[in-house]
Scaffold this active site. Sequence first.
Site, PDB file in Angstrom:
ATOM      1  N   SER A  21       0.816  -1.201   0.000  1.00 31.41           N
ATOM      2  CA  SER A  21       0.000   0.000   0.000  1.00 31.41           C
ATOM      3  C   SER A  21       0.859   1.265   0.000  1.00 31.41           C
ATOM      4  O   SER A  21       1.882   1.340   0.683  1.00 31.41           O
ATOM      5  CB  SER A  21      -0.905   0.013   1.239  1.00 31.41           C
ATOM      6  N   GLY A  46      -4.189   3.561   1.051  1.00 33.31           N
ATOM      7  CA  GLY A  46      -5.072   3.569   2.206  1.00 33.31           C
ATOM      8  C   GLY A  46      -6.294   4.452   2.010  1.00 33.31           C
ATOM      9  O   GLY A  46      -6.192   5.590   1.561  1.00 33.31           O
ATOM     10  N   ASN A  69       9.015   9.429   4.323  1.00 34.08           N
ATOM     11  CA  ASN A  69       7.836  10.074   3.760  1.00 34.08           C
ATOM     12  C   ASN A  69       6.896  10.511   4.878  1.00 34.08           C
ATOM     13  O   ASN A  69       6.817   9.878   5.936  1.00 34.08           O
ATOM     14  CB  ASN A  69       7.122   9.143   2.767  1.00 34.08           C
ATOM     15  N   GLY A  72       0.994  11.645   4.867  1.00 34.11           N
ATOM     16  CA  GLY A  72      -0.184  11.921   5.691  1.00 34.11           C
ATOM     17  C   GLY A  72      -1.415  11.153   5.271  1.00 34.11           C
ATOM     18  O   GLY A  72      -2.545  11.546   5.576  1.00 34.11           O
ATOM     19  N   CYS A 129      -2.287   4.883  12.474  1.00 32.28           N
ATOM     20  CA  CYS A 129      -2.873   6.214  12.385  1.00 32.28           C
ATOM     21  C   CYS A 129      -3.004   6.814  13.777  1.00 32.28           C
ATOM     22  O   CYS A 129      -3.242   6.103  14.746  1.00 32.28           O
ATOM     23  CB  CYS A 129      -4.262   6.147  11.775  1.00 32.28           C
ATOM     24  N   GLY A 216      12.496   1.184   2.812  1.00 31.98           N
ATOM     25  CA  GLY A 216      13.608   0.834   1.937  1.00 31.98           C
ATOM     26  C   GLY A 216      14.549  -0.168   2.576  1.00 31.98           C
ATOM     27  O   GLY A 216      14.329  -0.640   3.695  1.00 31.98           O
TER      28      GLY A 216
END
Length: 302
Positions: A21, A46, A69, A72, A129, A216
């Site tokens: 995802s 998502g 990253n 958000g 989250c 990564g």
Amino acid sequence: MSHLNVNFLGIPMASPVIGASGTVGFGLELADYVDLKKVGALSGKGLAPTPWMGNNGVRIAETTSGMLNCIGLENPGAPYFLEHYLPEVKKLPTIFIANMVGKSVEEYAECAAMLTVPGISALEVNISCPNVKVGGAAFGTNPKQAAAVTKAVKDASSLPVIVKLSPNVTDIVSIAKAVEDAGADAISLINTLLGISIDIRTRKPILGNITGGLSGPAIKPVALRMVWQVSKAVHIPVCGLGGVMTGTDVVEFMMAGASTVQVGTANLADPSAMGRIVNELDEWCDKNNVRDVNEIVGTLKA
């Protein structure tokens, strides 16, 4: 390549390789670059019950052997996806897993109900989250909160539920056991590790959100360790991810206990990565006389 076939949660897949995802869009973006018939499944971007705007400022920063990253979880919302994307997603020659997010237990349940439709084979629940009802803590760092989300999703949907765990915890096994006890059908791990990158010229963080998720090759050893720990502690399947760049990376994760393996950041570096990785896995199996890839799951001698 018949020896790469797997059955994950009762879902027949062409291979154990799944697109992670946040790195494959909804699959449509990669159709021209990868033979999706070889890919086991795709976990879409998502989705929340309503559109999320994501974070402001710089949202990507390269790091040594990886990237940070802070997107958000920007997404168009589940209703928009169902109307505008799912009809085309259904035409793709692979399995589609809907990844979902929420800001409260109620939102998770609402989203799960929305996404329980033909064309979606399973739900992957991102519990990394912020829980806005509990002081900004992440659902995935608290066993009780993780269990509450899992149970709510299970109650709201008839689809298999994969719970995606955060690695930013002291004891990953306690979280894994909590979601298993709450009814999770499988676990995927790991999500990104929390990190920061600094611009030494300005003495400011590079990312607009200050911190971001590290992914990564740099995180692969941590991911392997957590997959190994969790697979020994639970009785449900584990899907491993974190720094997978090659077919032999997939082999390592399966030996550590993963039944399936997701490819993430590699897709951003090379849109054709998953096809290459499946071919490399196939070649490794041939060279090592592995007639059924499932035979190597959990064979780490430790």
